[in-house]
Design a protein around this motif. Structure first.
Motif, PDB file in Angstrom:
ATOM      1  N   VAL A 132       3.605   1.172   6.496  1.00  0.00           N
ATOM      2  CA  VAL A 132       2.582   0.122   6.413  1.00  0.00           C
ATOM      3  C   VAL A 132       2.445  -0.426   4.990  1.00  0.00           C
ATOM      4  CG1 VAL A 132       0.125  -0.357   6.626  1.00  0.00           C
ATOM      5  CG2 VAL A 132       1.343   0.735   8.499  1.00  0.00           C
ATOM      6  N   PRO A 133       2.275   0.440   3.958  1.00  0.00           N
ATOM      7  CA  PRO A 133       2.216  -0.147   2.612  1.00  0.00           C
ATOM      8  C   PRO A 133       3.523  -0.867   2.232  1.00  0.00           C
ATOM      9  CG  PRO A 133       2.228   2.245   2.502  1.00  0.00           C
ATOM     10  CD  PRO A 133       2.022   1.876   3.930  1.00  0.00           C
ATOM     11  N   MET A 134       4.654  -0.310   2.698  1.00  0.00           N
ATOM     12  CA  MET A 134       5.928  -0.963   2.409  1.00  0.00           C
ATOM     13  C   MET A 134       5.939  -2.381   2.978  1.00  0.00           C
ATOM     14  SD  MET A 134       8.705   2.056   3.095  1.00  0.00           S
ATOM     15  CE  MET A 134      10.143   1.027   3.255  1.00  0.00           C
ATOM     16  N   ALA A 135       5.471  -2.513   4.207  1.00  0.00           N
ATOM     17  CA  ALA A 135       5.498  -3.812   4.873  1.00  0.00           C
ATOM     18  C   ALA A 135       4.547  -4.794   4.204  1.00  0.00           C
ATOM     19  CB  ALA A 135       5.154  -3.633   6.359  1.00  0.00           C
ATOM     20  N   VAL A 136       3.338  -4.335   3.886  1.00  0.00           N
ATOM     21  CA  VAL A 136       2.354  -5.223   3.258  1.00  0.00           C
ATOM     22  C   VAL A 136       2.864  -5.656   1.877  1.00  0.00           C
ATOM     23  CG1 VAL A 136      -0.021  -5.459   2.462  1.00  0.00           C
ATOM     24  CG2 VAL A 136       0.472  -4.162   4.529  1.00  0.00           C
ATOM     25  N   ALA A 137       3.416  -4.668   1.156  1.00  0.00           N
ATOM     26  CA  ALA A 137       3.930  -4.989  -0.180  1.00  0.00           C
ATOM     27  C   ALA A 137       5.097  -5.978  -0.084  1.00  0.00           C
ATOM     28  CB  ALA A 137       4.379  -3.713  -0.891  1.00  0.00           C
ATOM     29  N   TRP A 138       5.935  -5.775   0.914  1.00  0.00           N
ATOM     30  CA  TRP A 138       7.062  -6.702   1.146  1.00  0.00           C
ATOM     31  C   TRP A 138       6.543  -8.111   1.386  1.00  0.00           C
ATOM     32  CZ3 TRP A 138       7.378  -8.870   6.157  1.00  0.00           C
ATOM     33  CH2 TRP A 138       8.446  -9.782   6.337  1.00  0.00           C
ATOM     34  N   TYR A 139       5.520  -8.192   2.237  1.00  0.00           N
ATOM     35  CA  TYR A 139       4.972  -9.493   2.599  1.00  0.00           C
ATOM     36  C   TYR A 139       4.362 -10.182   1.382  1.00  0.00           C
ATOM     37  CZ  TYR A 139       1.924 -12.971   4.742  1.00  0.00           C
ATOM     38  OH  TYR A 139       1.296 -14.137   5.059  1.00  0.00           O
ATOM     39  N   LEU A 140       3.619  -9.409   0.597  1.00  0.00           N
ATOM     40  CA  LEU A 140       2.906 -10.020  -0.529  1.00  0.00           C
ATOM     41  C   LEU A 140       3.835 -10.276  -1.723  1.00  0.00           C
ATOM     42  CD1 LEU A 140      -0.497  -8.099  -0.501  1.00  0.00           C
ATOM     43  CD2 LEU A 140      -0.037 -10.444   0.248  1.00  0.00           C
ATOM     44  N   ALA A 141       4.870  -9.438  -1.862  1.00  0.00           N
ATOM     45  CA  ALA A 141       5.751  -9.550  -3.027  1.00  0.00           C
ATOM     46  C   ALA A 141       6.412 -10.912  -3.081  1.00  0.00           C
ATOM     47  CB  ALA A 141       6.809  -8.447  -2.992  1.00  0.00           C
ATOM     48  N   GLU A 142       6.651 -11.507  -1.935  1.00  0.00           N
ATOM     49  CA  GLU A 142       7.305 -12.801  -1.852  1.00  0.00           C
ATOM     50  C   GLU A 142       6.355 -13.939  -2.200  1.00  0.00           C
ATOM     51  OE1 GLU A 142      10.818 -13.191  -0.414  1.00  0.00           O
ATOM     52  OE2 GLU A 142      10.595 -11.237  -1.378  1.00  0.00           O
ATOM     53  N   ARG A 143       5.069 -13.631  -2.251  1.00  0.00           N
ATOM     54  CA  ARG A 143       4.093 -14.684  -2.419  1.00  0.00           C
ATOM     55  C   ARG A 143       3.387 -14.592  -3.764  1.00  0.00           C
ATOM     56  NH1 ARG A 143       5.572 -13.569   2.354  1.00  0.00           N
ATOM     57  NH2 ARG A 143       5.663 -15.246   3.859  1.00  0.00           N
ATOM     58  N   THR A 144       2.674 -15.679  -4.064  1.00  0.00           N
ATOM     59  CA  THR A 144       1.973 -15.659  -5.345  1.00  0.00           C
ATOM     60  C   THR A 144       0.830 -14.674  -5.280  1.00  0.00           C
ATOM     61  OG1 THR A 144       0.534 -17.409  -4.585  1.00  0.00           O
ATOM     62  CG2 THR A 144       2.451 -18.046  -5.893  1.00  0.00           C
ATOM     63  N   LEU A 145       0.596 -14.047  -6.417  1.00  0.00           N
ATOM     64  CA  LEU A 145      -0.492 -13.070  -6.488  1.00  0.00           C
ATOM     65  C   LEU A 145      -1.480 -13.545  -7.533  1.00  0.00           C
ATOM     66  CD1 LEU A 145       1.585  -9.785  -6.321  1.00  0.00           C
ATOM     67  CD2 LEU A 145       0.417 -10.990  -4.461  1.00  0.00           C
ATOM     68  N   PRO A 146      -2.731 -13.281  -7.406  1.00  0.00           N
ATOM     69  CA  PRO A 146      -3.408 -12.632  -6.281  1.00  0.00           C
ATOM     70  C   PRO A 146      -3.245 -13.431  -4.985  1.00  0.00           C
ATOM     71  CG  PRO A 146      -4.875 -12.936  -8.165  1.00  0.00           C
ATOM     72  CD  PRO A 146      -3.645 -13.696  -8.465  1.00  0.00           C
ATOM     73  N   PRO A 147      -3.221 -12.742  -3.865  1.00  0.00           N
ATOM     74  CA  PRO A 147      -2.896 -13.382  -2.601  1.00  0.00           C
ATOM     75  C   PRO A 147      -3.948 -14.406  -2.159  1.00  0.00           C
ATOM     76  CG  PRO A 147      -3.621 -11.144  -2.234  1.00  0.00           C
ATOM     77  CD  PRO A 147      -3.516 -11.305  -3.711  1.00  0.00           C
TER      78      PRO A 147
END
Lengths: 380, 613
Positions: A132-147
């Protein structure tokens, strides 16, 4: 990359000067490994007493550690990019197996948590603690942060789906841990404060409906028991009264290794699994607790340090989330045994007997090591 | 959302991440501090209390129930014994599913509903890991069945305990009383610590009256035991102090003679040694087997006893209150002499009836119905007692007045509990104007004085009271509280003395003369007893009406239903010159005193002459 080199501590620059050490080559974070070795050794020492001097239990646990260390080191060899690439597929596989558990799962103690394949039983929810953290991190890593808002909502969906599946098994403890591990990613990603306040408000507001409609009777009973263990001395309150007695009677000095009467005379339930800290506190006293808490704190600080030095946002978020999840284990377990929190099935990490949590936790440390050495490889 | 095209900004991300890490570390440190301070407060601040609690966990105080004191009769015959008995108990904490276990146990050994009910009640009050008794007095076979199945019944315990046994259950039912399982009310009243490990307590009679000393003191052992209650070793032991052994004045020979003489009739016999106040016999028939009560009597047995028309559970000897009838005449005679109203020579005319001045109603003498006339033209005290002349005592009662009669009768023990050392004694009634005013809120009528003078009307006495009165008579005014207890652990115990009744010796002699004449005189009302007698006896017959008989109606025994026939009474003491036994007997619906007097002869023969008689 020059910035990173300058930020690196003294020891780091020495590494640069020398040819890569064996540790670096095998992606091993030496301080973390040493801390883990000390912790697991101390854990086995306590387990020997907690299991009633059962050498068999210690050997069994040692074997789990062996497997777990191997998994950790193997996990450390895998590059973060690969973890990132695998994340969505692992996530889909994980949700799929959770659905399979729902339909073909094997039950134990009224809960359907296990999947049996060719005689080998495993608990998919356990793997989800990493996936679950891997997936969320994967999803967010591609996007600008803060989300942004939409990303937050999608992330919450990624967390909520498996958490809901596990909740209905029912396994509240694991569901909460998994939800936490995913939310920690969001937190480390820099999610806005208003989301967090909103979530906090929502949590408070949902307390009443949760009590009325979601929580099972036994779960409510655990909360009530925590608030007043004396109300049911022989039933649910027994565990808490006995564990508090074990801890309190240890004092500063402790009764001495193998001298804990509460566990030796079977007053303390689950003395070698979830309640093992009570044995430690009884036999080694507050000194022993202080040593344990210090070890945990050092491991946590090392985890945060690895996150701070991580190269990619994916690595950062993973390191932060894994470290905080590890902390949740420590906090929830120590808190529940001491009567601060309701009793949920959360083991004392790397000390409680039981292979599943050890393997998951160590696999997590493998990823953490992958994060820690990623930077060095790049730096060279 | 302001941006449409979002660009990743690594520096900003890194800054945000660092800030979040700082916050995370702060939270982690904060929460770890909370947890650690909790351990600190448990292990340092509250250390002492948890240390004590842990010690209390480890070391358990186990009660060692004391052996209940034995009870002997005056000859050393064992009347109440303790026998090993096997008890089936359950340790709730070690049983996973109580209902299943109980069902399995019920399949192995019979368990009554009463057993279950008691068990459930005790279950509520138990201490953790205390074995709660379920079935008492297991048979050999039941023990064997349980032993075979023990492996699959964790938490089920079979152990031995000493249990009360009455070798002569029915013979001493009302004299001894019995023990029974401690009920809820008793558990509340008894000192909990004294009765740890004890399941039984004296319920009635001597067993209850002397409960304090019979029970003994509970002992304790400190054992190290694990959470499952298994004792690992004994650390310390304080032995229990057994209850004291009691020797009673009761004599099994007299007791048996009295019961045999009563046969299947309802009645009571009390015999007292006037020299000591010791109760030699205390019999009430029908009796019952006291052993039935020790382990919880079955509902069927209990309802049979409770609902029987003969009320076997009713102790007639101390609870039965009967009109004493003519048995009060010797005491009345003493009252007349002591008051100076009559001398032994004073005589009254006896036409067979008596009239109060200014009243036309005739108070009849019992002889009128038989002879159609009085006992003799003039009757004096000796004849009045010997032949039980009502007219003489009507006249005496009228002259004495009811309140003086009350005062003269009181020292004999009428109208108050004798204080005998057993339970449930009732006080009877010794009427007076004050009594009637208080009890019935009515004035006293002169006619009632006449009835009282012959022991009828309001007056009621228990057989125990009659025996005590006879004993006072026999010892010429020595008054003692009657005692069943003769010795504690072999040490004699004296009966408490009361203020003696001081009376003129010649007056005693005059009344004795009359009482001797009752048995030994030619016209004595119990002259049949004299046949073959080897000693001199003083006695007095009595008859108590069960239903009121209308003026002028003739009472015919055969026509009156058995339960409406008169009660027969008799009091006696012997040997006349130095009495060693005083007895009072009532035979319910015996028809008359002739049902009671032969029993006195048997009892006294047994006492004075031994079994040879």
């Amino acid at each position: 990359m020059g910035d990173y080199v300058r930020q690196m501590p003294h020891q780091g620059s020495q590494d640069l000067a020398r040819p890569p050490s064996a540790a670096t080559r095998f992606h091993i974070d030496i301080p973390l490994l040493v801390l883990l070795l000390i912790l697991t050794a101390y854990g086995l020492f306590v387990l020997y007493s907690a299991s009633g001097q059962d050498m068999g239990a210690v050997i069994r646990q040692g074997r789990y550690f062996l497997v777990a260390y191997v998994i950790m080191i193997c996990g450390a060899q895998i590059s973060l990019q690969r973890y990132m690439r695998w994340a969505p597929w692992l996530y889909l596989l994980g949700v799929g197996t959770l659905l399979a558990v729902m339909f073909f799962g094997v039950g134990a103690k009224g809960a359907q948590r296990w999947l049996s394949i060719g005689g080998f039983r495993f608990q998919p929810s356990e793997i989800m603690k990493l996936v679950v953290p891997m997936a969320v991190a994967w999803y967010l890593a591609e996007r600008t942060l803060p989300p942004r808002f939409v990303f937050v909502i999608v992330s919450l969906g990624l967390v909520g789906l498996p958490a809901a599946l596990i909740l209905q098994q029912p396994d509240l403890g694991t569901a909460l841990l998994i939800a936490a591990s995913g939310l920690f990613v969001l937190f480390m990603a820099g999610i806005g404060w208003r989301y967090m306040f909103g979530a906090a408000l929502l949590a408070v507001a949902s307390a009443w409906p949760a009590w009325m409609f979601v929580l099972k009777d036994y779960q409510k009973q655990r909360i009530l028991t925590m608030l007043d263990p004396e109300s049911d001395k022989l039933g649910a309150g027994w565990n808490i009264i006995q564990s508090k007695t074990a801890i309190g009677s240890g004092g500063w000095q402790g009764k001495g290794w193998l001298q804990g009467t509460q566990s030796r005379l079977d007053f303390l339930p689950e003395s070698h699994t979830d309640f093992i800290i009570a044995v430690l506190a009884e036999e080694h006293g507050l000194r022993g607790v202080l040593l344990l808490v210090s070890l945990y704190l050092l491991i946590l600080l090392r985890g945060f340090w690895i996150g701070l030095r991580a190269q990619s946002s994916y690595g950062r978020m993973m390191a932060g989330s894994l470290t905080l999840t590890f902390f949740v284990y420590v906090f929830v377990n120590m808190g529940m045994v001491a009567g601060l929190l309701p009793v949920v099935g959360v083991p004392l990490p790397l000390v409680s007997a039981g292979g599943t949590s050890i393997v998951t936790l160590m696999a997590g440390f493998g990823i953490l090591m992958a994060v820690s050495t990623e930077k060095r490889m790049v730096s060279q | 959302m302001p941006e449409l095209i979002a660009l990743k900004d690594p520096h900003r991300e890194s800054r945000v991440y660092s800030a979040r890490t700082v916050i995370a570390i702060a939270i982690v440190l904060g929460l770890l501090t909370v947890v650690f301070s909790r351990y600190y407060s448990l292990q340092v601040t509250e250390y002492e209390s948890y240390k004590t609690q842990s010690e209390r966990n480890r070391v358990q105080l186990q009660p060692l129930p004391p052996k209940r004191g034995l009870i002997y009769d005056r000859n050393g015959v064992l009347l109440a014994d303790n026998r090993p008995s096997y008890i089936l108990s359950v340790v709730r904490e070690r049983v996973a599913d109580l209902d299943t276990t109980l069902a399995e146990l019920a399949a192995l050994v019979p368990i009554s509903e009463g057993d279950l009910e008691n068990f459930q009640k005790k279950l509520q009050r138990r201490r953790p890991y205390e074995a709660v008794p379920l079935r008492f007095r297991l048979t050999e076979q039941e023990r064997a069945r349980l032993a075979v199945n023990r492996y699959r019944l964790p938490g089920v315990v079979v152990d031995a305990q000493l249990l009360r046994h009455y070798p002569y259950g029915e013979l001493f039912s009302h004299a001894l009383g019995y023990v029974g399982r401690i009920n809820e009310r008793e558990a509340f009243e008894l000192d909990e610590s004294d009765y740890r490990g004890t399941f039984h307590v004296g319920k009635v009679g001597v067993e209850k009256f002397y409960e304090d000393i019979l029970h003994g003191e509970v002992g304790y052992q400190n054992v190290e035991s694990n959470a499952h209650g298994r004792v690992l070793r004994v650390l310390e032991r304080f032995a229990p102090v057994p209850g004291v052994d009691l020797t009673l004045h009761l004599d099994i020979r007299i007791q048996r003679a009295a019961i045999e003489a009563l046969g299947d009739r309802r009645g009571a016999v009390v015999a007292i040694d006037p020299r000591t106040g010791g109760v030699l016999a205390l019999v009430s028939t029908p009796g019952f087997d006291t052993n039935l009560f020790v382990n919880g009597i079955s509902t069927a047995d209990y309802s049979a006893l409770r609902d029987s028309l003969d009320v076997p559970l009713f102790n007639r000897a101390i609870q039965g209150q009967y009109p004493p009838g003519s048995t009060v005449k010797p005491m009345m005679g003493m009252a007349g002499l002591e008051s100076g109203l009559v001398t032994p020579e004073t005589s009254v005319p006896d036409p067979g009836w008596y009239k109060l001045p200014g009243d036309s109603r005739r108070y009849r003498d019992w002889i009128l119905r038989i002879r159609g006339t009085g006992h003799a033209p003039r009757v004096a005290l000796k004849m009045a007692i010997a032949e039980s002349c009502d007219v003489y005592f009507y006249d005496l009662a009228r002259r004495l007045t009811i309140d003086r009669m009350h005062d003269y009768m009181q020292p004999y023990g009428f109208g108050q509990r004798t204080g005998v050392d057993t339970t449930n004694e009732r006080p009877g009634v010794l009427p007076s104007t004050r009594w009637k005013r208080e009890a019935m809120a009515q004035a006293w009528y002169p006619g009632e004085t006449l009835s009282a003078g012959i022991g009828q009307g309001y007056m009621l006495a228990t057989p125990m009271q009659l025996a005590v009165a006879t004993s006072v008579m026999a010892s010429k005014g020595q008054r003692k509280v009657p005692r069943l207890l003769k010795a504690i652990d072999g040490e004699p115990v004296a009966a408490p003395l009361l203020e003696p009744l001081i009376a003129n010796d010649s007056n005693w002699a005059s009344v004795y003369d009359g009482m001797r004449e009752v048995v030994h005189g030619e016209r004595g009302t119990a002259k049949k007893l004299a046949k073959g007698i080897q000693y001199e006896m003083g006695g007095k017959t009595g008859t108590a009406q069960v239903i009121g008989i209308a003026q002028n109606a003739v009472y015919n025994e055969d026509e009156v239903a058995e339960r409406h026939r008169h009660h027969g009474l008799f009091i006696a003491f012997a040997p006349l010159e130095a009495p060693t036994i005083a007895v009072a007997i009532i035979v319910e619906n015996g028809g008359g005193s002739s049902a009671a007097s032969p029993i006195a002869r048997k009892v006294i023969d047994t006492w004075l002459l031994g079994d040879a008689s």
